[in-house]
Scaffold this motif. Structure first.
Motif, PDB file in Angstrom:
ATOM      1  N   LYS A  38      37.671  49.462  28.988  1.00  0.00           N
ATOM      2  CA  LYS A  38      38.343  49.521  30.295  1.00  0.00           C
ATOM      3  C   LYS A  38      38.179  50.912  30.923  1.00  0.00           C
ATOM      4  N   HIS A  41      34.696  51.085  32.344  1.00  0.00           N
ATOM      5  CA  HIS A  41      34.419  50.292  33.548  1.00  0.00           C
ATOM      6  C   HIS A  41      35.353  50.606  34.716  1.00  0.00           C
ATOM      7  N   VAL A  42      36.553  51.069  34.409  1.00  0.00           N
ATOM      8  CA  VAL A  42      37.504  51.348  35.495  1.00  0.00           C
ATOM      9  C   VAL A  42      37.966  52.801  35.406  1.00  0.00           C
ATOM     10  N   GLN A  45      41.219  54.360  37.102  1.00  0.00           N
ATOM     11  CA  GLN A  45      42.593  54.352  36.592  1.00  0.00           C
ATOM     12  C   GLN A  45      43.008  55.754  36.133  1.00  0.00           C
ATOM     13  N   THR A 101      48.639  41.786  34.697  1.00  0.00           N
ATOM     14  CA  THR A 101      47.375  41.311  35.267  1.00  0.00           C
ATOM     15  C   THR A 101      46.711  40.298  34.332  1.00  0.00           C
TER      16      THR A 101
ATOM     17  N   ASP B 105      37.946  38.662  31.018  1.00  0.00           N
ATOM     18  CA  ASP B 105      38.325  39.996  31.462  1.00  0.00           C
ATOM     19  C   ASP B 105      37.347  40.414  32.555  1.00  0.00           C
ATOM     20  N   GLU B 106      37.817  40.443  33.780  1.00  0.00           N
ATOM     21  CA  GLU B 106      36.938  40.678  34.934  1.00  0.00           C
ATOM     22  C   GLU B 106      36.326  42.069  34.950  1.00  0.00           C
ATOM     23  N   ASP B 107      36.987  43.018  34.301  1.00  0.00           N
ATOM     24  CA  ASP B 107      36.467  44.385  34.304  1.00  0.00           C
ATOM     25  C   ASP B 107      35.292  44.552  33.344  1.00  0.00           C
ATOM     26  N   GLN B 148      29.579  43.316  35.424  1.00  0.00           N
ATOM     27  CA  GLN B 148      31.003  43.021  35.297  1.00  0.00           C
ATOM     28  C   GLN B 148      31.287  41.613  35.811  1.00  0.00           C
ATOM     29  N   LYS B 150      33.636  40.460  37.435  1.00  0.00           N
ATOM     30  CA  LYS B 150      34.164  40.369  38.801  1.00  0.00           C
ATOM     31  C   LYS B 150      33.075  40.196  39.852  1.00  0.00           C
TER      32      LYS B 150
END
Lengths: 273, 336
Positions: A38, A41-42, A45, A101, B105-107, B148, B150
């Protein structure tokens, strides 16, 4: 879209038997790996996470610092350990949001329909939390050091303080995991979380010593768990913390864990959402 | 009602004759609402079985109980011989569930999603990677493996979602409304995939609110309405039970629908069903004579017919007849 021919698919689908069942620990590690992915990819955050404390550090040190403590450097010395506590406490909201989520998207339905240790997904959340706390804490400490903050107890003090921070974050995390399980919309989790946290963080000794506050407020500030945590972290970094300070700081996280871990398990297993 | 018929078609070995899914008197209440109100179900192995019903009929609740995601308030159920209440872990080890909303998991990338699940099942290192890559290839997602989720289209998500259910070949695959929200191409693709899975021996229990889906895919259909099973059988049996000899008329001028309905009602006794689009009427005709007279009366009243036909009822008409018109099934949009 490509046309998937059923003959081709049949030919490629082999019958696959399950391998040896993995241990609960190995399940938990897999969820920890997900938490790390995570971050990859993000990365945004982290930005959310670190910007607020950085702004607080700069604002309080340079705008209010001189007035509050006589000089900006004296205030930074006082404020920096506190902002670490604030960061960790606010950070805990994010795992509740993430959980909400996941639940909203049906991802946990898949996890729950797998033959795995049922608490493993939460262990993964905790791994994510620890990483978030460490990264945000390290960034803020670096900024503090650059601005002139000096921990009197040196590296061992910083390590001890960070260990306590992680324990604090772990304990607070349960509140938001429970909220995440109860509330379907992530933004509501955030609003509910911050509504609860703001008075707790501001009516504490993070920003100012409580001497000038009215008596009733001081009474609250003195028993506010956030104050106890801040005093202990401050003490550890300055090399003045007693065992009692640390134990008092650990009281709330320990109670929260004892109380809310079973609640989490019950809410998760209740499965009547 | 037809348990004896399908049982004889199966091999006689004990484990093969046990149903893949068996439920007796399942009940689930949400407050006052009895979402599932005493359902019996027997799904033979290796079959595509459809649970058909309108929104809110209790299909998803029923499936979630069978997949151990909800605890029944009453009744019992077993999946692949394991009791859902007493041995949920054993049930989970022999099923896979693809929920109504993509359970992904879209991420993460498509490949990471499959790797995550492969590792949770206990595949390690190389074998987890092989498992993920094989499934990506089988579902023609290799090109998108590193993206990804998404960024995926609805059809790609659905394929990945189903692939994620096949890390270990399940005894029973639960598919909750597998094609809801998909475009016609993607829906065809998912149908082919489901048939291919059934050919490879997986028992598939799917819910749908689309009659054409149940008609096209399922060997048996259970019709559910308001938490109760109101009929079960093959699509042909369900149609036969409602009776053949349905008269369908399409009007050239929809404005005269009410008039035409009144005339039909004079000549035929069955409930007249109006198509949602409006210009068509369907009614059970006891005989071709009665139907002919009704048509003649329409013509005599100078109501111009665009089309008329006699035939067996569509599943929609069957459902309408079974529920007495209380339920409305999902209707795909025009051109869908």
């Amino acid at each position: 879209m490509t046309d998937l021919s059923s003959a081709a698919l049949s030919a490629r689908l082999e019958m696959v038997a399950p391998p040896k069942a993995p241990s609960a620990f190995s399940n938990a590690l897999v969820f920890g790996w997900r938490a790390i992915l995570k971050f990859k990819h993000v990365p945004e955050q982290l930005f959310d996470l670190v910007m607020t404390p950085i702004m607080f550090t700069l604002l309080f040190t340079f705008v209010f610092g001189g007035a509050l403590a006589g000089s900006t450097s004296a205030y930074l010395q006082f404020f920096l350990p506190g902002i670490l506590v604030q960061t960790v406490v606010f950070n805990a909201v994010y795992s509740g949001m993430g959980l909400s989520t996941d639940l909203g998207k049906g991802l946990f339905d898949r996890f729950r329909s797998l033959p795995i240790w049922s608490l493993a997904p939460f262990a993964g959340l905790m791994v994510g939390d620890v990483l978030r706390h460490l990264i945000a804490g390290a960034i803020i400490l670096t900024i503090g050091l650059t601005l002139g903050y000096r921990p009197e107890a040196g590296i061992p003090g910083v390590i001890a303080a960070f260990a306590l921070l992680l324990a604090v974050g772990f304990g607070m995390g349960w509140i938001f995991i429970v909220l995440g399980l109860l509330i379907r919309t992530p933004t509501t989790v955030m609003t509910a979380g911050f509504t609860f946290l703001f008075p707790l963080v501001f009516a504490s000794n993070i920003m100012v010593e409580p001497q000038t506050m009215p008596g009733w407020l001081r009474a609250f500030v003195d028993v506010n768990p956030v104050s106890l945590m801040t005093s202990a972290i401050r003490g550890l970094m300055a090399g003045q913390a007693s065992l009692n300070d640390v134990l008092m700081a650990l009281l709330a996280p320990a109670l929260l864990t004892l109380l809310l871990a079973p609640v989490t398990l019950w809410l998760y297993r209740r499965s009547d959402r | 009602m037809n348990d004896a018929v399908h049982m004889t078609n199966l091999q006689s070995r004990d484990e093969r004759t046990l149903p893949a899914v068996s439920a007796r008197g399942l009940v689930k209440r949400f407050g006052e609402l009895r979402a599932v109100d005493g359902i019996d179900l027997d799904v033979p192995r290796g079959m595509i079985f459809a649970i058909l019903g309108p929104n809110g009929a209790g299909k998803t609740t029923l499936m979630r109980m069978l997949a151990t995601l909800l605890t029944p308030d009453d009744g019992s159920a077993s999946v692949m011989g394991h009791d859902v209440i007493a041995a949920p872990h054993d049930v989970r080890a022999s099923i896979a569930m693809t929920g109504q909303f993509a359970s992904l998991d879209e991420d993460l990338t498509g490949r990471e999603n499959l790797l995550l699940l492969a590792r949770l099942w206990g595949f390690r290192g190389r074998s987890a990677k092989d498992r993920a890559d094989n499934l990506l290839a089988a579902f023609e997602l290799s090109d998108a493996a590193g993206r990804q989720v998404k960024t995926y289209s609805g059809g790609m998500r659905r394929r990945l979602d189903i692939a994620a259910s096949l890390i270990v070949t399940p005894g029973v695959l639960f598919l909750d409304e597998p094609t809801t929200g998909l475009d016609p191409n993607a829906r065809q693709s998912v149908w082919r995939m489901i048939r291919a899975l059934a050919d490879s021996g997986v028992t598939i229990l799917l819910t749908t609110q689309y009659l054409d889906e149940a008609d096209q895919l399922a060997a048996r259909i259970a019709v559910i309405d308001k938490g109760r099973k109101i009929a079960e059988g093959t699509s042909r049996e369900l149609k036969a039970a409602t009776g053949s000899g349905f008269l369908h008329v399409a009007l050239a001028d929809p404005a005269r629908l009410a008039e035409a309905e009144a005339i039909l009602a004079c000549h035929l006794t069955g409930t007249i069903q109006r198509s949602p689009e409006g210009a068509q009427l369907s009614v059970m005709a006891g005989s071709t004579d009665a139907a002919s007279q009704a048509i003649a009366a329409l013509i005599a009243a100078r109501i111009e017919l665009a089309d008329f036909s006699m035939g067996s009822p569509s599943l929609e008409e069957v459902f309408f007849a079974l529920t007495g018109g209380s339920g409305r099934l999902g209707k795909r949009e025009k051109g869908d």
